[in-house]
Design a protein around this motif. Structure first.
Motif, PDB file in Angstrom:
ATOM      1  N   ILE A   7      37.120  60.637  67.398  1.00 30.01           N
ATOM      2  CA  ILE A   7      36.356  59.393  67.569  1.00 30.01           C
ATOM      3  C   ILE A   7      35.736  59.383  68.957  1.00 30.01           C
ATOM      4  O   ILE A   7      36.122  60.145  69.841  1.00 30.01           O
ATOM      5  CB  ILE A   7      37.256  58.154  67.379  1.00 30.01           C
ATOM      6  CG1 ILE A   7      38.422  58.197  68.389  1.00 30.01           C
ATOM      7  CG2 ILE A   7      37.778  58.076  65.957  1.00 30.01           C
ATOM      8  CD1 ILE A   7      39.292  56.953  68.355  1.00 30.01           C
ATOM      9  N   ASP A   8      34.766  58.489  69.148  1.00 31.83           N
ATOM     10  CA  ASP A   8      34.148  58.397  70.474  1.00 31.83           C
ATOM     11  C   ASP A   8      33.990  56.971  70.978  1.00 31.83           C
ATOM     12  O   ASP A   8      33.417  56.752  72.044  1.00 31.83           O
ATOM     13  CB  ASP A   8      32.795  59.110  70.508  1.00 31.83           C
ATOM     14  CG  ASP A   8      31.823  58.574  69.477  1.00 31.83           C
ATOM     15  OD1 ASP A   8      32.102  57.521  68.876  1.00 31.83           O
ATOM     16  OD2 ASP A   8      30.766  59.196  69.287  1.00 31.83           O
ATOM     17  N   ILE A   9      34.512  55.978  70.240  1.00 30.58           N
ATOM     18  CA  ILE A   9      34.474  54.600  70.714  1.00 30.58           C
ATOM     19  C   ILE A   9      35.824  53.937  70.449  1.00 30.58           C
ATOM     20  O   ILE A   9      36.516  54.251  69.471  1.00 30.58           O
ATOM     21  CB  ILE A   9      33.356  53.775  70.049  1.00 30.58           C
ATOM     22  CG1 ILE A   9      33.504  53.754  68.527  1.00 30.58           C
ATOM     23  CG2 ILE A   9      31.985  54.297  70.438  1.00 30.58           C
ATOM     24  CD1 ILE A   9      32.515  52.812  67.854  1.00 30.58           C
ATOM     25  N   GLY A  10      36.185  53.018  71.331  1.00 30.57           N
ATOM     26  CA  GLY A  10      37.479  52.352  71.209  1.00 30.57           C
ATOM     27  C   GLY A  10      37.634  51.552  69.936  1.00 30.57           C
ATOM     28  O   GLY A  10      38.760  51.373  69.445  1.00 30.57           O
ATOM     29  N   ALA A  11      36.528  51.058  69.369  1.00 30.28           N
ATOM     30  CA  ALA A  11      36.609  50.255  68.147  1.00 30.28           C
ATOM     31  C   ALA A  11      37.178  51.045  66.979  1.00 30.28           C
ATOM     32  O   ALA A  11      37.659  50.465  65.998  1.00 30.28           O
ATOM     33  CB  ALA A  11      35.225  49.719  67.791  1.00 30.28           C
ATOM     34  N   LEU A  72      38.795  59.253  75.723  1.00 31.23           N
ATOM     35  CA  LEU A  72      37.673  59.644  74.873  1.00 31.23           C
ATOM     36  C   LEU A  72      36.529  60.193  75.733  1.00 31.23           C
ATOM     37  O   LEU A  72      36.465  59.913  76.928  1.00 31.23           O
ATOM     38  CB  LEU A  72      37.171  58.435  74.069  1.00 31.23           C
ATOM     39  CG  LEU A  72      38.192  57.739  73.171  1.00 31.23           C
ATOM     40  CD1 LEU A  72      37.569  56.481  72.579  1.00 31.23           C
ATOM     41  CD2 LEU A  72      38.673  58.670  72.077  1.00 31.23           C
ATOM     42  N   PRO A  73      35.602  60.942  75.141  1.00 29.88           N
ATOM     43  CA  PRO A  73      34.443  61.421  75.907  1.00 29.88           C
ATOM     44  C   PRO A  73      33.588  60.250  76.382  1.00 29.88           C
ATOM     45  O   PRO A  73      33.600  59.168  75.788  1.00 29.88           O
ATOM     46  CB  PRO A  73      33.677  62.280  74.891  1.00 29.88           C
ATOM     47  CG  PRO A  73      34.678  62.606  73.829  1.00 29.88           C
ATOM     48  CD  PRO A  73      35.604  61.440  73.759  1.00 29.88           C
ATOM     49  N   GLY A  74      32.835  60.471  77.443  1.00 31.67           N
ATOM     50  CA  GLY A  74      31.884  59.463  77.899  1.00 31.67           C
ATOM     51  C   GLY A  74      30.791  59.259  76.859  1.00 31.67           C
ATOM     52  O   GLY A  74      30.466  60.161  76.096  1.00 31.67           O
ATOM     53  N   ARG A  75      30.211  58.075  76.863  1.00 29.02           N
ATOM     54  CA  ARG A  75      29.189  57.781  75.864  1.00 29.02           C
ATOM     55  C   ARG A  75      27.773  57.924  76.403  1.00 29.02           C
ATOM     56  O   ARG A  75      26.823  57.992  75.634  1.00 29.02           O
ATOM     57  CB  ARG A  75      29.389  56.366  75.310  1.00 29.02           C
ATOM     58  CG  ARG A  75      30.488  56.303  74.259  1.00 29.02           C
ATOM     59  CD  ARG A  75      30.608  54.915  73.690  1.00 29.02           C
ATOM     60  NE  ARG A  75      31.397  54.040  74.542  1.00 29.02           N
ATOM     61  CZ  ARG A  75      31.477  52.720  74.380  1.00 29.02           C
ATOM     62  NH1 ARG A  75      30.786  52.143  73.428  1.00 29.02           N
ATOM     63  NH2 ARG A  75      32.218  51.997  75.185  1.00 29.02           N
ATOM     64  N   ASP A  76      27.629  57.940  77.723  1.00 32.30           N
ATOM     65  CA  ASP A  76      26.257  58.063  78.219  1.00 32.30           C
ATOM     66  C   ASP A  76      25.784  59.511  78.135  1.00 32.30           C
ATOM     67  O   ASP A  76      26.549  60.450  78.213  1.00 32.30           O
ATOM     68  CB  ASP A  76      26.152  57.385  79.580  1.00 32.30           C
ATOM     69  CG  ASP A  76      25.993  58.250  80.798  1.00 32.30           C
ATOM     70  OD1 ASP A  76      25.725  59.440  80.701  1.00 32.30           O
ATOM     71  OD2 ASP A  76      26.119  57.692  81.881  1.00 32.30           O
ATOM     72  N   ILE A 113      46.670  65.436  70.847  1.00 34.54           N
ATOM     73  CA  ILE A 113      45.410  65.919  71.416  1.00 34.54           C
ATOM     74  C   ILE A 113      44.653  66.687  70.340  1.00 34.54           C
ATOM     75  O   ILE A 113      45.257  67.368  69.503  1.00 34.54           O
ATOM     76  CB  ILE A 113      45.658  66.814  72.661  1.00 34.54           C
ATOM     77  CG1 ILE A 113      44.322  67.175  73.328  1.00 34.54           C
ATOM     78  CG2 ILE A 113      46.435  68.073  72.306  1.00 34.54           C
ATOM     79  CD1 ILE A 113      44.473  67.812  74.695  1.00 34.54           C
ATOM     80  N   ASP A 114      43.331  66.557  70.361  1.00 40.18           N
ATOM     81  CA  ASP A 114      42.499  67.307  69.424  1.00 40.18           C
ATOM     82  C   ASP A 114      41.164  67.587  70.112  1.00 40.18           C
ATOM     83  O   ASP A 114      40.702  66.815  70.956  1.00 40.18           O
ATOM     84  CB  ASP A 114      42.276  66.516  68.138  1.00 40.18           C
ATOM     85  CG  ASP A 114      41.679  67.367  67.021  1.00 40.18           C
ATOM     86  OD1 ASP A 114      41.730  68.614  67.138  1.00 40.18           O
ATOM     87  OD2 ASP A 114      41.178  66.792  66.035  1.00 40.18           O
ATOM     88  N   TYR A 115      40.565  68.712  69.739  1.00 38.54           N
ATOM     89  CA  TYR A 115      39.304  69.128  70.360  1.00 38.54           C
ATOM     90  C   TYR A 115      38.489  69.917  69.351  1.00 38.54           C
ATOM     91  O   TYR A 115      39.029  70.721  68.596  1.00 38.54           O
ATOM     92  CB  TYR A 115      39.587  69.989  71.600  1.00 38.54           C
ATOM     93  CG  TYR A 115      38.356  70.606  72.215  1.00 38.54           C
ATOM     94  CD1 TYR A 115      37.410  69.817  72.861  1.00 38.54           C
ATOM     95  CD2 TYR A 115      38.129  71.986  72.152  1.00 38.54           C
ATOM     96  CE1 TYR A 115      36.274  70.384  73.427  1.00 38.54           C
ATOM     97  CE2 TYR A 115      36.999  72.557  72.721  1.00 38.54           C
ATOM     98  CZ  TYR A 115      36.072  71.744  73.359  1.00 38.54           C
ATOM     99  OH  TYR A 115      34.950  72.292  73.910  1.00 38.54           O
ATOM    100  N   THR A 119      31.342  70.514  68.672  1.00 38.88           N
ATOM    101  CA  THR A 119      30.740  69.238  69.081  1.00 38.88           C
ATOM    102  C   THR A 119      31.141  68.820  70.486  1.00 38.88           C
ATOM    103  O   THR A 119      30.556  67.906  71.053  1.00 38.88           O
ATOM    104  CB  THR A 119      31.164  68.122  68.113  1.00 38.88           C
ATOM    105  OG1 THR A 119      32.600  67.948  68.198  1.00 38.88           O
ATOM    106  CG2 THR A 119      30.784  68.476  66.685  1.00 38.88           C
ATOM    107  N   ASP A 120      32.159  69.488  71.042  1.00 41.13           N
ATOM    108  CA  ASP A 120      32.728  69.142  72.346  1.00 41.13           C
ATOM    109  C   ASP A 120      33.370  67.761  72.338  1.00 41.13           C
ATOM    110  O   ASP A 120      33.539  67.126  73.368  1.00 41.13           O
ATOM    111  CB  ASP A 120      31.680  69.221  73.459  1.00 41.13           C
ATOM    112  CG  ASP A 120      32.320  69.301  74.844  1.00 41.13           C
ATOM    113  OD1 ASP A 120      33.269  70.089  75.013  1.00 41.13           O
ATOM    114  OD2 ASP A 120      31.879  68.576  75.760  1.00 41.13           O
ATOM    115  N   ASP A 121      33.769  67.286  71.163  1.00 44.28           N
ATOM    116  CA  ASP A 121      34.511  66.030  71.065  1.00 44.28           C
ATOM    117  C   ASP A 121      35.984  66.287  71.368  1.00 44.28           C
ATOM    118  O   ASP A 121      36.535  67.322  70.978  1.00 44.28           O
ATOM    119  CB  ASP A 121      34.382  65.427  69.661  1.00 44.28           C
ATOM    120  CG  ASP A 121      33.000  64.848  69.414  1.00 44.28           C
ATOM    121  OD1 ASP A 121      32.396  64.344  70.383  1.00 44.28           O
ATOM    122  OD2 ASP A 121      32.530  64.893  68.268  1.00 44.28           O
TER     123      ASP A 121
END
Length: 394
Positions: A7-11, A72-76, A113-115, A119-121
């Motif tokens: 995932i990439d957002i806290g929601a 999580l990764p940055g979103r910008d 942990i997962d990677y 996608t570099d997520d």
């Protein structure tokens, strides 16, 4: 139960997601029935998003945490681009997969942990260091706190001194950078330098402007020489107060987080970064010679006895090298007004004070630029101006 999706957002952190993460990580906790998230960290959004998740369970379990930290990764856009180019998520995943259980310094308990290399997520669920305290990086560490922090990283370096051929370091991500990767870093530095000059010109005297430019044109030569200054070891790479937690019951103990830029290299780089950005200049001047002398003594006990003058030269070299980190952070990230931007300003001011105090500009002539400084600068500066004008809102 299958592992949760990246995932990439806290929601997206739901009870189902947390339960699947705990199960995939082998935690064995009771079912989570409630989860609420809140952002944490002064520097959030620079190269990642950090969330505290408060949890409630279906059954009582004294071992089940009431809160965890999810990274999580940055979103910008710029953050994601920089993270991929520098391999930040890949490095942290490699650390937790290969080394975390062996390092002498304390790190948070890892729950999951997962990677995804394509996608570099990346997602990390780890212990919330409740009860431990952080020192405000903007306020800066006291002399005693600085000594404690640097003693801890010294022990990390001593632990792995001479062991970099260990099979745990076989991951490509920790190997020496190729000439192409070094050139990319140089290009990024020179690309961002015009923005730094424009946005932070109040801190830059003419001599500092010259040092920053000449360093940019000497970066490949610098890093190759810096790697040979002292024996290689395993380094944290981003050793600063935002990544340290002190034990209030025993101030001599601390925990270290955020291993995104860990690597094999000169341990003096960690000391230079900390002293350049995490203490006020008067504190740095008070402690720097003492802690470097203690560092040399620790390395001698680990089997490498080097004269103080050699360590001191390495320290000054890495104060110069810290300009790379400073320019890339100041010029390459979109921090809005607030604590994150204040942190950037504070780090720049302290770094430039160290550059001037230690007169590291006198090290530049021995490096050489390889190309004409004027030609290289003109090329990057011109390209930066054109592409900035083409960008919406430029």
């Amino acid at each position: 139960m299958s592992k949760p999706p990246l995932i990439d957002i806290g929601a997206d952190i739901t009870t189902d997601w947390i339960n699947r993460a705990f199960a995939a990580g082998g935690a064995g906790f009771p079912a989570v029935t409630q989860v609420s998230t809140v952002p944490v960290g002064v520097g959030r959004g620079l190269v990642g998003e950090i969330l505290r998740c408060c949890l409630a369970y279906a059954d009582e379990d004294p071992d089940a945490p009431t809160s965890v930290i999810v990274k999580l990764p940055g979103r910008d856009r710029r953050s994601r681009t920089m993270s991929r180019r520098l391999g930040l998520h890949e490095r942290e995943y490699a650390f937790y997969s290969r080394l975390r259980d062996d390092v002498l310094v304390r790190t948070p308990c890892l729950y999951y942990i997962d990677y995804d290399a394509e996608t570099d997520d990346c997602v990390i669920v780890q212990e919330d260091l409740t009860g431990m305290v952080q020192v405000d990086q903007i306020a800066g560490a006291t002399a005693e706190q600085a000594r404690v922090a640097l003693h801890s990283v010294t022990m990390l370096h001593a632990q792995f001194l001479g062991q970099i051929r260990d099979e745990r370091f076989a991951a490509r991500v920790w190997m020496k950078r190729s000439r192409w990767e070094l050139f990319l870093l140089q290009a990024l530095y020179l690309w961002f330098l015009p923005s730094v000059r424009r946005d932070f010109g109040e801190y830059l005297s003419p001599p500092l402007n010259r040092v920053m430019l000449e360093f940019g044109c000497s970066m490949i030569s610098f890093w190759r020489r810096a790697a040979r200054l002292v024996p290689l070891t395993f380094t944290h790479g981003d050793y600063r107060l935002d990544n340290l937690f002190f034990d209030p019951q025993d101030p001599s103990r601390l925990a270290v987080i955020d291993w995104q830029v860990c690597s094999i290299g000169s341990g003096m780089r960690d000391l230079a970064l900390f002293l350049a950005t995490n203490v006020e200049p008067d504190v740095r001047r008070t402690v720097e010679r003492d802690v470097i002398e203690e560092y040399g003594e620790a390395m001698a006990r680990a089997g490498t006895d080097i004269a103080f003058d050699v360590w001191w030269h390495a320290y000054r070299m890495h104060i110069l090298g810290h300009l790379q980190y400073t320019v890339m952070v100041c010029g390459g990230l979109e921090a809005e007004a607030g604590p994150a931007l204040e942190l950037v300003h504070t780090g720049l001011r302290r770094t430039l004070a160290a550059v001037e105090d230690l007169n590291v500009g006198e090290l530049l002539p021995s490096l050489g630029t390889g190309l004409s400084t004027r030609m290289l600068w003109s090329g990057f500066h011109g390209a930066a101006r054109v592409l900035t004008a083409m960008r919406p809102g430029g």
